[in-house]
Design a protein around this motif. Structure first.
Motif, PDB file in Angstrom:
ATOM      1  N   ASP A  87     -55.166  51.898 112.289  1.00  0.00           N
ATOM      2  CA  ASP A  87     -54.811  52.935 111.631  1.00  0.00           C
ATOM      3  C   ASP A  87     -53.571  52.407 112.461  1.00  0.00           C
ATOM      4  OD1 ASP A  87     -53.856  52.625 114.856  1.00  0.00           O
ATOM      5  OD2 ASP A  87     -54.773  54.075 115.190  1.00  0.00           O
ATOM      6  N   ALA A  88     -52.875  52.766 111.922  1.00  0.00           N
ATOM      7  CA  ALA A  88     -51.362  52.083 112.619  1.00  0.00           C
ATOM      8  C   ALA A  88     -50.563  51.712 113.778  1.00  0.00           C
ATOM      9  CB  ALA A  88     -49.905  52.868 111.609  1.00  0.00           C
TER      10      ALA A  88
ATOM     11  N   LYS B  48     -49.808  46.453 116.505  1.00  0.00           N
ATOM     12  CA  LYS B  48     -50.110  46.042 118.152  1.00  0.00           C
ATOM     13  C   LYS B  48     -50.983  45.059 117.598  1.00  0.00           C
ATOM     14  CE  LYS B  48     -50.192  49.644 121.397  1.00  0.00           C
ATOM     15  NZ  LYS B  48     -51.374  49.717 122.138  1.00  0.00           N
ATOM     16  N   HIS B  49     -51.859  44.594 116.730  1.00  0.00           N
ATOM     17  CA  HIS B  49     -52.306  43.501 115.713  1.00  0.00           C
ATOM     18  C   HIS B  49     -50.992  42.446 115.247  1.00  0.00           C
ATOM     19  CE1 HIS B  49     -54.281  41.052 112.489  1.00  0.00           C
ATOM     20  NE2 HIS B  49     -55.266  40.437 113.597  1.00  0.00           N
ATOM     21  N   ASP B  50     -50.041  42.309 114.361  1.00  0.00           N
ATOM     22  CA  ASP B  50     -49.055  42.386 114.435  1.00  0.00           C
ATOM     23  C   ASP B  50     -48.639  41.185 115.670  1.00  0.00           C
ATOM     24  OD1 ASP B  50     -49.817  42.447 111.237  1.00  0.00           O
ATOM     25  OD2 ASP B  50     -48.446  43.616 111.125  1.00  0.00           O
ATOM     26  N   HIS B  51     -48.690  42.208 116.501  1.00  0.00           N
ATOM     27  CA  HIS B  51     -47.379  41.225 118.044  1.00  0.00           C
ATOM     28  C   HIS B  51     -48.641  40.002 118.486  1.00  0.00           C
ATOM     29  CE1 HIS B  51     -45.637  45.365 118.396  1.00  0.00           C
ATOM     30  NE2 HIS B  51     -45.064  45.076 117.280  1.00  0.00           N
TER      31      HIS B  51
ATOM     32  N   VAL C 164     -48.325  62.657 116.671  1.00  0.00           N
ATOM     33  CA  VAL C 164     -49.069  62.253 114.709  1.00  0.00           C
ATOM     34  C   VAL C 164     -50.738  62.117 115.011  1.00  0.00           C
ATOM     35  CG1 VAL C 164     -49.228  60.854 113.039  1.00  0.00           C
ATOM     36  CG2 VAL C 164     -47.113  61.443 113.967  1.00  0.00           C
ATOM     37  N   ASP C 165     -51.362  63.399 114.830  1.00  0.00           N
ATOM     38  CA  ASP C 165     -53.000  62.620 114.518  1.00  0.00           C
ATOM     39  C   ASP C 165     -53.255  61.455 113.725  1.00  0.00           C
ATOM     40  OD1 ASP C 165     -53.360  62.999 111.790  1.00  0.00           O
ATOM     41  OD2 ASP C 165     -52.856  65.435 111.293  1.00  0.00           O
TER      42      ASP C 165
ATOM     43  N   LEU D 269     -51.364  56.199 107.610  1.00  0.00           N
ATOM     44  CA  LEU D 269     -50.167  54.693 107.806  1.00  0.00           C
ATOM     45  C   LEU D 269     -50.863  53.640 107.790  1.00  0.00           C
ATOM     46  CD1 LEU D 269     -47.648  54.779 107.756  1.00  0.00           C
ATOM     47  CD2 LEU D 269     -47.262  55.341 110.184  1.00  0.00           C
ATOM     48  N   GLY D 270     -51.903  53.911 108.761  1.00  0.00           N
ATOM     49  CA  GLY D 270     -52.423  51.961 108.319  1.00  0.00           C
ATOM     50  C   GLY D 270     -51.868  51.561 107.544  1.00  0.00           C
ATOM     51  N   HIS D 271     -53.417  52.441 106.449  1.00  0.00           N
ATOM     52  CA  HIS D 271     -53.988  51.918 105.653  1.00  0.00           C
ATOM     53  C   HIS D 271     -53.022  51.150 104.307  1.00  0.00           C
ATOM     54  CE1 HIS D 271     -56.870  51.688 101.757  1.00  0.00           C
ATOM     55  NE2 HIS D 271     -55.649  52.481 101.166  1.00  0.00           N
TER      56      HIS D 271
END
Length: 181
Positions: free
Chosen positions: A2-3, A8-11, A124-125, A132-134
């Motif tokens: 998910d977004a 967090k992965h980018d971080h 946000v659900d 959004l992550g996609h």
């Protein structure tokens, strides 16, 4: 992912790049890490500004003030990235600029992961976060790869300037032999 997980992965990836910079054995290796930092942080910032921050502005109670603060942090980061991007391997300014960048990023990540992202998850659900992550993941391949501190940092201006900047950046990357993204 998910977004929030993707951000967090980018971080975590950027934190690893700072460790790679510190461990590099030569100025050429350090310069290679700097080029990846410039690329990844430029993409990350552009996508947050285009896709994440507008959502946060709408759904968080103090969204406008919160996002204004994050945009100001992004501007500082972009200016540091631009200064780094102009340097060549072995430049005496590289180490202090990377140290400045690391401090800026550490503060930004602390605030985002400690405040903004948890608030966003609550507001946000899960389906919206998944979608959004996609979209963020898909957009990474078309995001600008260089900092543009003078470009708009919010839609609709960013939506118009971003793709043009990305095309120009990728052309420059190819001409300078930088890694493809």
């Amino acid at each position: 992912m998910d977004a929030i997980e993707l951000l967090k992965h980018d971080h975590r990836m950027v934190e690893q790049l700072f460790r790679d910079y510190a461990a590099a054995a030569s100025s050429t290796q350090r310069r290679g890490v700097v080029e990846v930092l410039v690329r990844e942080l430029s993409k990350h910032a552009a996508l947050e500004e285009l896709m994440v921050y507008p959502l946060a502005k709408k759904v968080l109670p103090d969204g406008q003030q919160e996002i204004d603060r994050h945009l100001a942090e992004h501007m500082d980061v972009k200016k540091t990235l631009l200064a780094l991007d102009k340097l060549s391997a072995g430049d005496d300014q590289e180490d202090p600029l990377v140290a400045d960048l690391q401090r800026e990023i550490e503060e930004h990540v602390r605030e985002e992961e400690g405040e903004l992202l948890p608030q966003l998850r609550d507001a946000v659900d899960q389906q919206a976060l998944d979608e959004l992550g996609h979209e963020l993941d898909r957009a990474k391949g078309k995001a600008p790869t260089r900092p543009h501190p003078n470009a708009p940092d919010e839609p609709p201006g960013l939506a118009l300037a971003g793709p043009m900047a990305a095309i120009y950046d990728r052309l420059r990357d190819r001409m300078q032999g930088r890694p493809k993204t």
